[in-house]
Design a protein around this motif. Structure first.
Motif, PDB file in Angstrom:
ATOM      1  N   LEU A   1       0.826  -1.478  -0.041  1.00 65.22           N
ATOM      2  CA  LEU A   1      -0.012   0.013   0.088  1.00 65.22           C
ATOM      3  C   LEU A   1       0.672   1.159  -0.004  1.00 65.22           C
ATOM      4  CD1 LEU A   1      -3.103  -0.458   2.213  1.00 65.22           C
ATOM      5  CD2 LEU A   1      -3.005  -0.187  -0.128  1.00 65.22           C
ATOM      6  N   GLY A   2       1.871   1.254   0.690  1.00 70.15           N
ATOM      7  CA  GLY A   2       2.968   2.262   0.676  1.00 70.15           C
ATOM      8  C   GLY A   2       3.438   2.467  -0.498  1.00 70.15           C
TER       9      GLY A   2
ATOM     10  N   LEU B   1       9.936   6.565  -3.488  1.00 70.33           N
ATOM     11  CA  LEU B   1       9.282   5.368  -3.053  1.00 70.33           C
ATOM     12  C   LEU B   1       9.870   4.423  -1.872  1.00 70.33           C
ATOM     13  CD1 LEU B   1       8.682   3.273  -6.277  1.00 70.33           C
ATOM     14  CD2 LEU B   1       7.229   4.473  -4.995  1.00 70.33           C
ATOM     15  N   THR B   2      11.153   4.480  -1.662  1.00 69.83           N
ATOM     16  CA  THR B   2      11.681   3.988  -0.242  1.00 69.83           C
ATOM     17  C   THR B   2      11.043   4.659   0.842  1.00 69.83           C
ATOM     18  OG1 THR B   2      13.699   3.969  -1.426  1.00 69.83           O
ATOM     19  CG2 THR B   2      13.595   3.614   0.775  1.00 69.83           C
ATOM     20  N   LEU B   3      10.704   6.156   0.744  1.00 62.19           N
ATOM     21  CA  LEU B   3      10.233   6.934   1.843  1.00 62.19           C
ATOM     22  C   LEU B   3       9.032   6.344   2.103  1.00 62.19           C
ATOM     23  CD1 LEU B   3      10.893   9.130   3.701  1.00 62.19           C
ATOM     24  CD2 LEU B   3       9.901  10.816   2.190  1.00 62.19           C
ATOM     25  N   ALA B   4       8.273   6.114   0.870  1.00 62.58           N
ATOM     26  CA  ALA B   4       6.803   5.921   0.947  1.00 62.58           C
ATOM     27  C   ALA B   4       6.574   4.348   1.657  1.00 62.58           C
ATOM     28  CB  ALA B   4       6.146   5.801  -0.443  1.00 62.58           C
ATOM     29  N   LEU B   5       7.429   3.566   1.364  1.00 60.19           N
ATOM     30  CA  LEU B   5       7.558   2.140   1.825  1.00 60.19           C
ATOM     31  C   LEU B   5       7.784   2.466   3.461  1.00 60.19           C
ATOM     32  CD1 LEU B   5       9.792  -0.343  -0.346  1.00 60.19           C
ATOM     33  CD2 LEU B   5       7.969  -0.798   1.004  1.00 60.19           C
ATOM     34  N   VAL B   6       8.608   2.992   3.819  1.00 62.98           N
ATOM     35  CA  VAL B   6       8.705   3.028   5.253  1.00 62.98           C
ATOM     36  C   VAL B   6       7.708   3.714   6.088  1.00 62.98           C
ATOM     37  CG1 VAL B   6      10.480   4.223   7.007  1.00 62.98           C
ATOM     38  CG2 VAL B   6      11.383   3.119   4.907  1.00 62.98           C
TER      39      VAL B   6
ATOM     40  N   SER C   1       4.697   1.072   5.964  1.00 63.07           N
ATOM     41  CA  SER C   1       4.962   0.049   7.062  1.00 63.07           C
ATOM     42  C   SER C   1       4.879   0.650   8.488  1.00 63.07           C
ATOM     43  CB  SER C   1       6.475  -0.406   6.872  1.00 63.07           C
ATOM     44  OG  SER C   1       6.842  -1.438   7.435  1.00 63.07           O
ATOM     45  N   VAL C   2       5.578   2.051   8.897  1.00 63.67           N
ATOM     46  CA  VAL C   2       5.531   2.285  10.079  1.00 63.67           C
ATOM     47  C   VAL C   2       4.112   2.637  10.473  1.00 63.67           C
ATOM     48  CG1 VAL C   2       6.079   4.303  11.325  1.00 63.67           C
ATOM     49  CG2 VAL C   2       7.718   3.121  10.306  1.00 63.67           C
ATOM     50  N   LEU C   3       3.355   3.417   9.602  1.00 66.77           N
ATOM     51  CA  LEU C   3       1.908   3.572   9.766  1.00 66.77           C
ATOM     52  C   LEU C   3       0.984   2.316  10.270  1.00 66.77           C
ATOM     53  CD1 LEU C   3       0.410   6.335   9.698  1.00 66.77           C
ATOM     54  CD2 LEU C   3      -0.306   5.704   7.424  1.00 66.77           C
ATOM     55  N   LEU C   4       1.220   1.356   9.325  1.00 64.42           N
ATOM     56  CA  LEU C   4       0.669   0.160   9.659  1.00 64.42           C
ATOM     57  C   LEU C   4       0.924  -0.507  11.090  1.00 64.42           C
ATOM     58  CD1 LEU C   4      -1.788  -1.847   8.282  1.00 64.42           C
ATOM     59  CD2 LEU C   4       0.527  -3.305   7.235  1.00 64.42           C
ATOM     60  N   ALA C   5       2.176  -0.390  11.461  1.00 64.47           N
ATOM     61  CA  ALA C   5       2.618  -0.856  12.749  1.00 64.47           C
ATOM     62  C   ALA C   5       2.072  -0.219  13.716  1.00 64.47           C
ATOM     63  CB  ALA C   5       4.165  -0.639  12.813  1.00 64.47           C
ATOM     64  N   LEU C   6       1.842   1.068  13.774  1.00 60.04           N
ATOM     65  CA  LEU C   6       1.284   1.784  14.724  1.00 60.04           C
ATOM     66  C   LEU C   6      -0.340   1.524  14.767  1.00 60.04           C
ATOM     67  CD1 LEU C   6       2.790   5.458  14.126  1.00 60.04           C
ATOM     68  CD2 LEU C   6       3.162   3.927  16.195  1.00 60.04           C
ATOM     69  N   LEU C   7      -0.912   1.195  13.687  1.00 60.56           N
ATOM     70  CA  LEU C   7      -2.516   0.960  13.676  1.00 60.56           C
ATOM     71  C   LEU C   7      -2.625  -0.346  14.366  1.00 60.56           C
ATOM     72  CD1 LEU C   7      -3.676   2.079  10.179  1.00 60.56           C
ATOM     73  CD2 LEU C   7      -4.187   2.902  12.385  1.00 60.56           C
ATOM     74  N   LEU C   8      -1.683  -1.244  14.086  1.00 56.70           N
ATOM     75  CA  LEU C   8      -1.873  -2.667  14.609  1.00 56.70           C
ATOM     76  C   LEU C   8      -1.088  -2.847  16.099  1.00 56.70           C
ATOM     77  CD1 LEU C   8      -0.432  -4.677  11.550  1.00 56.70           C
ATOM     78  CD2 LEU C   8      -2.981  -4.165  12.223  1.00 56.70           C
TER      79      LEU C   8
END
Lengths: 261, 270
Positions: B47-48, B59-64, B67-74
């Motif tokens: 999704l990133g 793209l690398t920034l978007a990836l990170v 992933s970080v946003l999802l980690a916080l949600l989870l």
């Protein structure tokens, strides 16, 4: 041991806690003085472990107040602690993670609890009784002012139970700490207990264990008392209930004078 | 000839750096039963990428970030019961992957190397990617080293760690954010679908030979590095895809560790 003049180190007043529409703790107050031993007993699900968690500050009661003496060092021995098999850990490695751990203290307490030979063993290879002693050693590393033991004799054979019940008052005398112990046995408690509190949502009754030692037949059956011990480390506790807990949770009171034991 | 002219040097450095920090982080994933969590982060990273492609940011920034946003949600899931969190993680994991794939295919006029993201494209790693990975590896190594005992303590028992005064929630958060960072960067090397393999297989191989957590972490890093070297060599030699080759090599080492363990158990009298 406990005198009326000893300072209160932990007190709780009117604790109230409701979880999933069930009243787990109902108007519970208690007072723990320095050097005092209190045993909490009660049937399964009576709120013993929850009360311990509230007193330790791991959970918050809905209302009521817990006061700990500032700087109070608490050594806590959990009821059970299952480590993931995939984490390799020696007994010493496990103890080093505790607050207040130093190599000298670790080897002192391992020897004191007669488990010095286990120091380099994997925690996954220990028997239930050995693991329990390791957990006790962990609780002692911090030099506690208060030792909290959640069902320390669960899964330990009778001989081990008698040993532990004569060890705990010795530790109390050595460290000068108070002891708060949870036990699932409703009638036989540690003889050194100053006060027994019977819990079932609320405090059902409390008092001193009977001074008379238990039936000599029991001692004969389960082996001699530990060496040098004058009195049996275990004693009977007589309940004084003026009410009854029904299956649906409501409480029925009895006419005065008609006690249920 | 300049050292940086060797075309295989960048992939090699990226792979080795990732394997080095995947050792300790992967060990925590194994100890704390977070394998599925790592998988979900990797899937969600797509999704990133989608977001990055659509908004044209790095793209690398978007990836990170993804992933970080999802980690916080989870993060709150970590405290719930295992069953419900398994199911929910499964839903999030596969739906984010599917939504990412669908959105990418709908985005007109944009060509994305989808296979590269799914299975990794180690040979496409550039100098700037290695720089990212190097910075992340240093950050991860420093934070893990600094909080090592506290992290072990919360892994052994959150309850005991809390009584000992460790900031349990903050340490959990730190571990998960570091994991998200590693997963996002490792994607480029082994791909979304194989990221958790890089995290889990080396510690699993190290487990039977280790007596302490530190030994396990060290052996896991070593296993990871050897897997990367073997996998890259095989990839060049037999023209196989690099990411899967690394995972195959790690699996072979895991099998080898099982053989070692059974030999040792056989020698020791029961």
């Amino acid at each position: 041991m406990s005198s009326a003049s000893a300072a209160t180190i932990l007190s709780a007043s009117q604790l109230q806690l409701v979880r999933q529409h069930k009243t787990v703790l109902n108007d519970i107050s208690l007072n723990l003085k320095a050097g005092q031993i209190i045993t909490l007993i009660g049937p399964n699900g009576c709120g013993k472990s929850t009360l311990i968690k509230v007193l330790l500050g791991l959970e918050t009661a809905d209302s009521g107040k817990v006061t700990r003496r500032p700087g109070l060092r608490i050594g806590y021995m959990p009821q059970r602690l299952s480590l993931d098999q995939r984490m390799p850990l020696t007994v010493t490695g496990f103890l080093q993670l505790a607050r207040g751990a130093s190599n000298e203290r670790i080897s002192y307490w391992l020897d004191r609890l007669s488990i010095g030979a286990l120091a380099q063993q994997s925690v996954h290879d220990l028997s239930g009784g050995e693991w329990q002693r390791v957990l006790l050693a962990r609780a002692l590393l911090i030099k506690p002012d208060l030792l909290v033991l959640d069902e320390p004799v669960q899964g330990v054979d009778v001989q081990g139970q008698l040993e532990l019940y004569s060890l705990i008052p010795q530790l109390r005398d050595e460290l000068g700490c108070a002891v708060l112990m949870v036990s699932h046995d409703l009638h036989l408690v540690m003889a050194a207990t100053d006060e027994v509190i019977c819990l079932n949502g609320h405090v059902c009754c409390s008092g001193h264990p009977d001074t008379v030692s238990i039936d000599p037949a029991y001692i004969r059956l389960f082996g001699a008392r530990p060496q040098g011990q004058q009195q049996a480390p275990i004693a009977h506790y007589t309940h004084h209930h003026d009410h009854q807990h029904c299956a649906d949770g409501h409480v029925e009171h009895h006419a005065p004078g008609k006690e249920i034991l | 000839m300049n050292l940086f002219d060797y075309w295989w040097l960048m992939p090699l450095m990226a792979g080795v750096l990732l394997a080095l920090v995947a050792g300790p982080l992967g060990s925590f994933v194994v100890w704390r039963r977070m394998a599925f969590f790592g998988d979900t982060l990797a899937h969600g990273a797509l999704l990133g990428i989608t977001f990055g492609v659509l908004t044209d940011i790095n793209l690398t920034l978007a990836l990170v970030l993804g992933s970080v946003l999802l980690a916080l949600l989870l993060l709150p899931l970590q405290n719930r019961s295992r069953l419900s969190s398994d199911t929910l993680l499964g839903i999030v994991s596969h739906s984010t992957l599917a939504i990412g794939l669908v959105t990418l295919s709908l985005a007109q006029g944009i060509r994305v190397d989808l296979m590269g993201y799914l299975f990794g494209d180690l040979l496409a790693v550039e100098r700037i990617d290695v720089l990212w990975i190097l910075l992340a590896a240093i950050l991860i190594a420093v934070l893990l080293f600094w909080q090592w005992r506290a992290l072990l303590a919360i892994t052994v028992s959150q309850e005991l760690a809390a009584i000992d005064g460790h900031p349990v929630q903050r340490l959990n958060l730190m571990l998960i954010l570091l994991l998200a960072l590693l997963v996002a960067l490792a994607m480029k090397v082994v791909g979304i679908l194989l990221v958790s393999a890089l995290l889990i297989i080396p510690p699993a191989a190290a487990r039977s030979l280790a007596r302490t957590p530190e030994q396990m972490v060290f052996l896991a890093s070593a296993t990871g590095v050897i897997s990367v070297l073997l996998g890259l060599w095989a990839s060049f030699r037999f023209d196989t895809p690099a990411g899967p080759s690394v995972v195959v090599a790690a699996t072979a080492l895991f099998a080898f560790s099982l053989v070692l363990q059974s030999l040792r158990d056989a020698r020791r009298p029961a």
